[in-house]
Design a protein around this motif. Structure first.
Motif, short mmCIF file in Angstrom:
data_model
loop_
_atom_site.label_atom_id
_atom_site.label_comp_id
_atom_site.label_asym_id
_atom_site.label_seq_id
_atom_site.Cartn_x
_atom_site.Cartn_y
_atom_site.Cartn_z
N MET A 75 12.31 -1.49 -3.40
CA MET A 75 11.81 -0.76 -4.57
C MET A 75 11.27 0.62 -4.18
N ALA A 76 10.75 0.73 -2.97
CA ALA A 76 10.16 2.00 -2.53
C ALA A 76 11.23 2.97 -2.03
N GLU A 77 12.50 2.55 -2.09
CA GLU A 77 13.61 3.37 -1.60
C GLU A 77 13.32 3.92 -0.20
N PRO A 78 13.08 3.01 0.74
CA PRO A 78 12.72 3.47 2.09
C PRO A 78 13.89 4.12 2.82
N ASP A 79 13.58 5.04 3.73
CA ASP A 79 14.62 5.61 4.58
C ASP A 79 15.01 4.61 5.65
N VAL A 80 14.03 3.79 6.05
CA VAL A 80 14.34 2.73 7.01
C VAL A 80 13.56 1.48 6.61
N LEU A 81 14.26 0.35 6.64
CA LEU A 81 13.64 -0.93 6.27
C LEU A 81 13.61 -1.84 7.50
N LEU A 82 12.41 -2.30 7.85
CA LEU A 82 12.23 -3.19 8.99
C LEU A 82 12.12 -4.63 8.49
N LEU A 83 12.99 -5.50 8.97
CA LEU A 83 12.96 -6.90 8.56
C LEU A 83 12.59 -7.76 9.76
N ASP A 84 11.52 -8.55 9.62
CA ASP A 84 11.08 -9.42 10.71
C ASP A 84 11.57 -10.85 10.45
N GLU A 85 12.64 -11.21 11.14
CA GLU A 85 13.26 -12.54 11.03
C GLU A 85 13.62 -12.90 9.58
N PRO A 86 14.54 -12.13 8.99
CA PRO A 86 14.90 -12.37 7.59
C PRO A 86 15.54 -13.72 7.32
N GLY A 136 3.42 -1.61 -5.61
CA GLY A 136 4.05 -0.52 -4.86
C GLY A 136 3.82 -0.64 -3.38
N PRO A 137 4.19 0.41 -2.65
CA PRO A 137 4.06 0.40 -1.20
C PRO A 137 2.64 0.06 -0.73
N GLN A 138 1.66 0.34 -1.56
CA GLN A 138 0.30 -0.02 -1.18
C GLN A 138 0.20 -1.51 -0.93
N GLY A 139 1.08 -2.27 -1.63
CA GLY A 139 1.11 -3.72 -1.45
C GLY A 139 1.40 -4.11 -0.01
N GLN A 140 1.93 -3.17 0.75
CA GLN A 140 2.18 -3.43 2.17
C GLN A 140 0.89 -3.79 2.89
N SER A 141 -0.20 -3.22 2.42
CA SER A 141 -1.45 -3.50 3.12
C SER A 141 -2.14 -4.72 2.53
N LEU A 183 9.95 -1.23 -14.40
CA LEU A 183 10.45 -2.54 -14.82
C LEU A 183 11.97 -2.60 -14.72
N GLU A 184 12.61 -1.52 -15.13
CA GLU A 184 14.08 -1.49 -15.05
C GLU A 184 14.56 -1.51 -13.60
N ASP A 185 13.86 -0.76 -12.74
CA ASP A 185 14.20 -0.76 -11.31
C ASP A 185 14.05 -2.17 -10.74
N ALA A 186 12.94 -2.82 -11.11
CA ALA A 186 12.68 -4.17 -10.60
C ALA A 186 13.78 -5.12 -11.04
#
Ligand SMILES: Nc1ncnc2c1ncn2[C@@H]1O[C@H](COP(=O)(O)OP(=O)(O)OP(=O)(O)O)[C@@H](O)[C@H]1O
Ligand SMILES: [Mg+2]
Length: 270
Positions: A184-195, A119-124, A146-149
């Motif tokens: 997966m976290a359904e963010p309101d804003v997604l930041l992509l660093d050099e996708p 989950g989002p905790q994985g961000q850290s 699992l279904e969402d993934a």
């Protein structure tokens, strides 16, 4: 306090509800080097906002400050008009902001499907897999995850990689997994660093399509990218950073032909 915010872009006044992410006078120094110098930006809800600037301009540092990976020297960050300055990355994720990394981290010992379930905790960088698989979550929730993934992997056309160890993916595949995982976290804003850095042109085109499709469904993006044709095609407005400061913010057409921008890039080359 006024509900109106004055933005540099087109001098537009946006209502606070239209702003998904906002920074106020962010500052960050490393020793004697000022990496972020008084950066105030706003990202409009529903936009694909681009961010460009020469190497070392402070783009990734800004992402790290916004997402709570670096501690601010001063300034404030707001997500959905809620102040998140000083919060931990996973708390900021819960407030609606997710980010990917310029160099995607490989989740050692995990398959792509398992990585998707962090989950989002994985961000850290912390694994919370034990939480998922240790029986502390009810089965229905596990099934839903699992279904969402699965759905998200299909959406990014990487479902065939679900059982592959994440250490065996190509750089491009890893970028897709990171993006799918953040979604997966359904963010309101997604930041992509050099996708698309290091991603082959075919996959880059596909990725642009995925981003545009998600955006049409309402997903907001803030995207750092050096690939000018990619970012100019999908993003509007574009924010230009140079030496830790916002140089300008405008449409791709205006940014492309601005002398200060050309100078910033030329000045940075050997
Ligand atoms: N953790 C850190 N410790 C010390 N200096 C840092 C750290 N992070 C970034 N910097 C410095 O801050 C400046 C801005 O770096 P940053 O990575 O934000 O640039 P960037 O715009 O993302 O560049 P690039 O396009 O090459 O990715 C650079 O001079 C960099 O060396
Ligand atoms: Mg960077």
């Amino acid at each position: 306090m006024s509900a109106e915010l004055s933005l540099t872009y087109d001098g537009a006044d946006l209502d606070k509800d239209d702003v998904v992410l906002r920074t106020e006078s962010l500052k960050k120094s490393f020793g004697g080097l000022t990496a972020t110098d008084d950066v105030s930006i706003a990202v409009e809800r529903g936009s694909i906002t681009g961010m460009i600037g020469p190497n070392g301009a402070g783009k990734s540092t800004l992402f790290n400050l916004i997402s709570g990976f670096y501690e601010l020297d001063s300034g404030s960050v707001y997500v959905n008009d809620t102040e998140v300055s000083g919060m931990k990355p996973y708390e900021i994720a819960r407030s609606g902001l997710m980010r990917t990394f310029q160099t995607p981290r490989r989740l050692e010992g995990m398959t792509v499907r398992e990585a998707m379930l962090v989950g989002p905790q994985g961000q850290s960088g912390e694994s919370i897999l034990p939480l998922f698989f240790g029986g502390s979550k009810v089965r229905t929730e596990e099934t839903a995850n699992l279904e969402d993934a699965q759905r998200m992997l299909e959406r990014f056309e990487i479902d065939h990689l679900a059982n592959a160890p994440s250490t065996e993916l190509s750089g491009g595949q890893l970028k897709l997994v990171e993006m799918a995982r953040a979604m997966m976290a359904e963010p309101d804003v997604l930041l992509l660093d050099e996708p698309v850095a290091g991603v082959n042109p075919t996959l880059a085109k596909k990725l642009a399509g995925f981003i545009e499709e998600l955006n049409e469904e309402g997903q907001t993006f803030l995207i750092i990218e050096h690939d000018m044709s990619f970012i100019m095609r999908i993003a509007d407005p574009i924010i230009v950073l140079d030496q830790g400061r916002v140089l300008m913010e405008d449409t791709p057409e205006t940014v492309r032909s601005d002398e200060r921008v050309i100078e910033a890039y030329l000045g940075g080359s050997p």
